[in-house]
Scaffold this motif. Structure first.
Motif, PDB file in Angstrom:
ATOM      1  N   THR A 129       0.673  -1.241  -0.130  1.00  0.00           N
ATOM      2  CA  THR A 129       0.103   0.016   0.016  1.00  0.00           C
ATOM      3  C   THR A 129       0.940   1.172  -0.065  1.00  0.00           C
ATOM      4  O   THR A 129       0.600   2.151  -0.834  1.00  0.00           O
ATOM      5  CB  THR A 129      -0.704   0.025   1.288  1.00  0.00           C
ATOM      6  N   LEU A 130       1.998   1.182   0.623  1.00  0.00           N
ATOM      7  CA  LEU A 130       2.838   2.407   0.945  1.00  0.00           C
ATOM      8  C   LEU A 130       3.469   2.719  -0.531  1.00  0.00           C
ATOM      9  O   LEU A 130       3.478   3.817  -0.961  1.00  0.00           O
ATOM     10  CB  LEU A 130       3.858   1.882   1.847  1.00  0.00           C
ATOM     11  N   ARG A 131       3.832   1.574  -1.147  1.00  0.00           N
ATOM     12  CA  ARG A 131       4.601   1.715  -2.571  1.00  0.00           C
ATOM     13  C   ARG A 131       3.623   2.303  -3.483  1.00  0.00           C
ATOM     14  O   ARG A 131       4.003   3.091  -4.350  1.00  0.00           O
ATOM     15  CB  ARG A 131       5.335   0.636  -2.928  1.00  0.00           C
ATOM     16  N   GLN A 132       2.449   1.701  -3.307  1.00  0.00           N
ATOM     17  CA  GLN A 132       1.379   2.007  -4.313  1.00  0.00           C
ATOM     18  C   GLN A 132       1.166   3.715  -4.074  1.00  0.00           C
ATOM     19  O   GLN A 132       0.857   4.378  -5.196  1.00  0.00           O
ATOM     20  CB  GLN A 132       0.114   1.215  -4.061  1.00  0.00           C
ATOM     21  N   ALA A 133       1.028   3.936  -2.808  1.00  0.00           N
ATOM     22  CA  ALA A 133       0.503   5.513  -2.701  1.00  0.00           C
ATOM     23  C   ALA A 133       1.590   6.302  -3.154  1.00  0.00           C
ATOM     24  O   ALA A 133       1.207   7.372  -3.506  1.00  0.00           O
ATOM     25  CB  ALA A 133       0.332   5.533  -1.117  1.00  0.00           C
ATOM     26  N   LEU A 134       3.031   6.045  -3.033  1.00  0.00           N
ATOM     27  CA  LEU A 134       3.990   6.757  -3.546  1.00  0.00           C
ATOM     28  C   LEU A 134       4.331   6.546  -5.033  1.00  0.00           C
ATOM     29  O   LEU A 134       5.173   7.086  -5.418  1.00  0.00           O
ATOM     30  CB  LEU A 134       5.046   6.770  -2.791  1.00  0.00           C
ATOM     31  N   ALA A 135       3.492   5.720  -5.624  1.00  0.00           N
ATOM     32  CA  ALA A 135       4.044   5.138  -7.135  1.00  0.00           C
ATOM     33  C   ALA A 135       4.093   6.530  -8.070  1.00  0.00           C
ATOM     34  O   ALA A 135       4.719   6.396  -9.209  1.00  0.00           O
ATOM     35  CB  ALA A 135       3.019   3.950  -7.868  1.00  0.00           C
ATOM     36  N   GLY A 136       2.939   7.446  -7.553  1.00  0.00           N
ATOM     37  CA  GLY A 136       3.094   8.561  -8.479  1.00  0.00           C
ATOM     38  C   GLY A 136       3.930   9.724  -8.530  1.00  0.00           C
ATOM     39  O   GLY A 136       3.717  10.803  -8.800  1.00  0.00           O
ATOM     40  N   ASN A 137       4.990   9.408  -7.467  1.00  0.00           N
ATOM     41  CA  ASN A 137       5.896  10.430  -7.064  1.00  0.00           C
ATOM     42  C   ASN A 137       7.168   9.852  -7.293  1.00  0.00           C
ATOM     43  O   ASN A 137       7.857   9.171  -6.930  1.00  0.00           O
ATOM     44  CB  ASN A 137       5.755  10.925  -5.518  1.00  0.00           C
ATOM     45  N   PHE A 138       7.869  10.578  -8.373  1.00  0.00           N
ATOM     46  CA  PHE A 138       9.141  10.038  -8.797  1.00  0.00           C
ATOM     47  C   PHE A 138      10.362  10.856  -8.041  1.00  0.00           C
ATOM     48  O   PHE A 138      10.322  12.043  -7.942  1.00  0.00           O
ATOM     49  CB  PHE A 138       9.271  10.292 -10.412  1.00  0.00           C
ATOM     50  N   CYS A 139      11.423   9.977  -7.635  1.00  0.00           N
ATOM     51  CA  CYS A 139      12.590  10.856  -7.091  1.00  0.00           C
ATOM     52  C   CYS A 139      13.680  10.374  -8.034  1.00  0.00           C
ATOM     53  O   CYS A 139      14.032   9.235  -8.193  1.00  0.00           O
ATOM     54  CB  CYS A 139      12.866  10.195  -5.746  1.00  0.00           C
ATOM     55  N   ARG A 140      14.301  11.567  -8.901  1.00  0.00           N
ATOM     56  CA  ARG A 140      15.348  10.752  -9.906  1.00  0.00           C
ATOM     57  C   ARG A 140      16.539  11.011  -9.068  1.00  0.00           C
ATOM     58  O   ARG A 140      17.677  10.658  -9.707  1.00  0.00           O
ATOM     59  CB  ARG A 140      15.289  11.992 -10.922  1.00  0.00           C
ATOM     60  N   CYS A 141      16.821  11.376  -7.982  1.00  0.00           N
ATOM     61  CA  CYS A 141      18.120  10.896  -7.140  1.00  0.00           C
ATOM     62  C   CYS A 141      17.761   9.493  -6.673  1.00  0.00           C
ATOM     63  O   CYS A 141      18.773   8.846  -6.364  1.00  0.00           O
ATOM     64  CB  CYS A 141      17.982  11.758  -5.796  1.00  0.00           C
ATOM     65  N   THR A 142      16.816   8.610  -7.034  1.00  0.00           N
ATOM     66  CA  THR A 142      16.555   7.393  -6.578  1.00  0.00           C
ATOM     67  C   THR A 142      16.645   6.899  -5.381  1.00  0.00           C
ATOM     68  O   THR A 142      17.195   5.887  -4.774  1.00  0.00           O
ATOM     69  CB  THR A 142      17.299   6.394  -7.486  1.00  0.00           C
ATOM     70  N   GLY A 143      16.192   8.101  -4.142  1.00  0.00           N
ATOM     71  CA  GLY A 143      16.396   7.671  -2.745  1.00  0.00           C
ATOM     72  C   GLY A 143      15.170   6.997  -2.114  1.00  0.00           C
ATOM     73  O   GLY A 143      14.914   7.569  -1.255  1.00  0.00           O
ATOM     74  N   TYR A 144      14.537   6.385  -2.977  1.00  0.00           N
ATOM     75  CA  TYR A 144      13.284   5.453  -2.503  1.00  0.00           C
ATOM     76  C   TYR A 144      13.451   5.136  -1.082  1.00  0.00           C
ATOM     77  O   TYR A 144      12.307   5.111  -0.375  1.00  0.00           O
ATOM     78  CB  TYR A 144      12.859   4.677  -3.401  1.00  0.00           C
TER      79      TYR A 144
END
Lengths: 162, 289
Positions: A129-144
């Motif tokens: 659920t957490l990953r799905q909720a943030l799937a529309g927010n990209f971090c291009r530093c890739t600090g997920y």
């Protein structure tokens, strides 16, 4: 020009907009709220995420004329959604600082608005659920990883048990 | 006012169907209908859209609400993907719509984008449309002259082209409620799980003959492999009424190749799409069986 009345972070505002202006244009240019960022300008990256009547949306895809009578919360208004001490940050914001989840920072306002919205609806979300909720927010530093860790920590502090 | 006044954008917020009909009649070809705006505003942002009169119908009451009437779910055209996902009626009577809705865009897009807008824009890659086609849903089109119903599979006539006539509005969907033995899947291939336009999508709906590996009333819809979302009639024939065995499933699934006519584009080659359409159909069926 169209006159639009709506609420931003609890304050009633009235602004003149052009029909093709987006909510993001109005927040940044007319209202001086520079927290919401323009990344892709086509609803892909989530850097402009705000809450519209409590739901996360990409402000770059919302025509300003559509928000007549609506309530908008931007990153600037997130702290006051949490009943903390006067001037205190939202627990999600604090957790991002504590964990060191911020690299260049450009995606972070949208990331935090999405995370706050998630925890309002589901105080202890599972990992999917957490990953799905943030799937529309990209971090291009890739600090997920740090970002997810910050949201988990915030959920803990707010009383959930993620 | 002089003749040099530049053509400008205008915006009309409509609160009734009559408002919409009037706006469309007054502005003719300049009128552009706006619902969620997730497709249209991208065009505005890229300045690819000529100045037009934006006719916003998202506050028209007839376009909202999900209700059960006899053997159909009536779903207002302005229903967002998030509302579809939250609806108990949809999860009880048309769960296939939710399987697709959860793969549309991101949370932010699902809170804005509407099912009616997805159909009306007539993109061959629309993810909301194949389940409507596979479920045999109809769409209700309303104009000043009256109301007509069209099967969703007959709505689009080409990329961005449809049977929608001037002055006609997509108002609601009528989705047949599912039977207890109905099964199905929506399977999409994209570069990632969320926020991705389909490279290929395959949707299957069929009624399982109890206690067997047989399906009847099979309907298969495919996205991104033809100028519109298409029914896969050959594949339906090949997979209907026979015991589906893992060993023969690949061969039967290859029937879909006769139904699709994919092209090479930036998202994938025609050959890749053909292979993946077969693969999605087979693996979806394997998971059901």
């Amino acid at each position: 020009m169209i006159l639009v009345s709506f609420e931003v972070n609890g304050t009633a505002v009235r602004v003149e907009v052009e029909p093709q202006d987006t909510l993001l244009d109005v927040l940044r240019q007319s209202l001086g709220l520079l927290g919401s960022k323009e990344g892709c300008a086509e609803g892909e990256c989530g850097a402009c995420t705000v809450l519209l009547d409590g739901l996360p949306v990409t402000a770059c895809l919302v025509l300003a004329a559509k928000v007549e009578g609506c309530s908008v919360t931007t990153i600037e208004g997130v702290a006051s959604m949490w009943k903390g001490e006067e001037g205190a940050l939202h627990p999600v914001q604090e957790a991002f600082i504590d964990v060191g989840a911020v690299q260049c920072g450009y995606c972070i306002p949208g990331m935090i608005v999405s995370a706050v919205s998630l925890l309002e609806r589901d105080p202890s979300p599972d990992e999917k659920t957490l990953r799905q909720a943030l799937a529309g927010n990209f971090c291009r530093c890739t600090g997920y990883n740090k970002i997810f860790e910050a949201v988990r920590r915030a959920a803990n502090r707010m009383g959930g048990d993620l | 006012m002089t003749a040099q006044t530049p053509t400008r954008f205008g915006y009309l917020r409509c609160s009734s169907l009559e408002d919409v009909f009037k706006a469309v009649a007054d502005h003719g070809e300049r009128a552009r209908i706006v619902a969620g705006g997730t497709d249209l505003v991208v065009g505005l942002q890229g300045r690819r859209l000529d100045p037009c009169m934006l006719v916003d119908l998202v506050r028209v009451p007839e376009l909202h609400g999900i209700e059960k009437a006899d053997d159909c779910l009536r779903i207002g055209a302005a229903t967002t993907y998030s509302q579809l996902l939250e609806s108990d009626l949809v999860s009880a009577h048309a769960p296939l719509l939710q399987q697709a809705a959860v793969e549309v865009g991101s949370v932010q897009i699902r809170n804005l984008g509407t099912l009616g807008g997805n159909l009306a824009n007539a993109s061959p890659a629309a993810d909301g449309v194949p389940p409507l086609v596979a479920l045999g849903a109809e769409v209700e089109l309303v104009s000043r002259n009256g109301t007509r119903r069209v099967l969703c599979e007959n709505f689009a006539t080409g990329p961005g082209q449809s049977v929608l006539e001037a002055g006609e509005i997509v108002v609601a969907f009528l989705v047949p409620v599912c039977h207890e033995h109905d099964e199905g899947f929506f399977s999409k291939l994209g570069p990632r799980d969320q926020q991705a336009i389909s490279i290929v999508s395959v949707t299957f709906s069929g009624r399982r003959v109890a206690g067997t590996r047989r399906y009847e009333s099979v309907r298969i819809a495919c996205g991104s492999v033809a100028p519109t979302v298409v029914r896969a009639f050959r594949a339906e024939e090949a997979l209907s009424g026979i015991e589906l065995e893992p060993e023969t499933l690949f061969r039967s699934s290859r029937a879909i190749l006769a139904d699709i006519s994919p092209i090479d584009d930036v998202r994938g080659s025609a050959e890749y799409r053909r292979d993946q359409a077969v693969g999605l159909l087979r693996s979806g069926l394997e998971a059901l069986l």
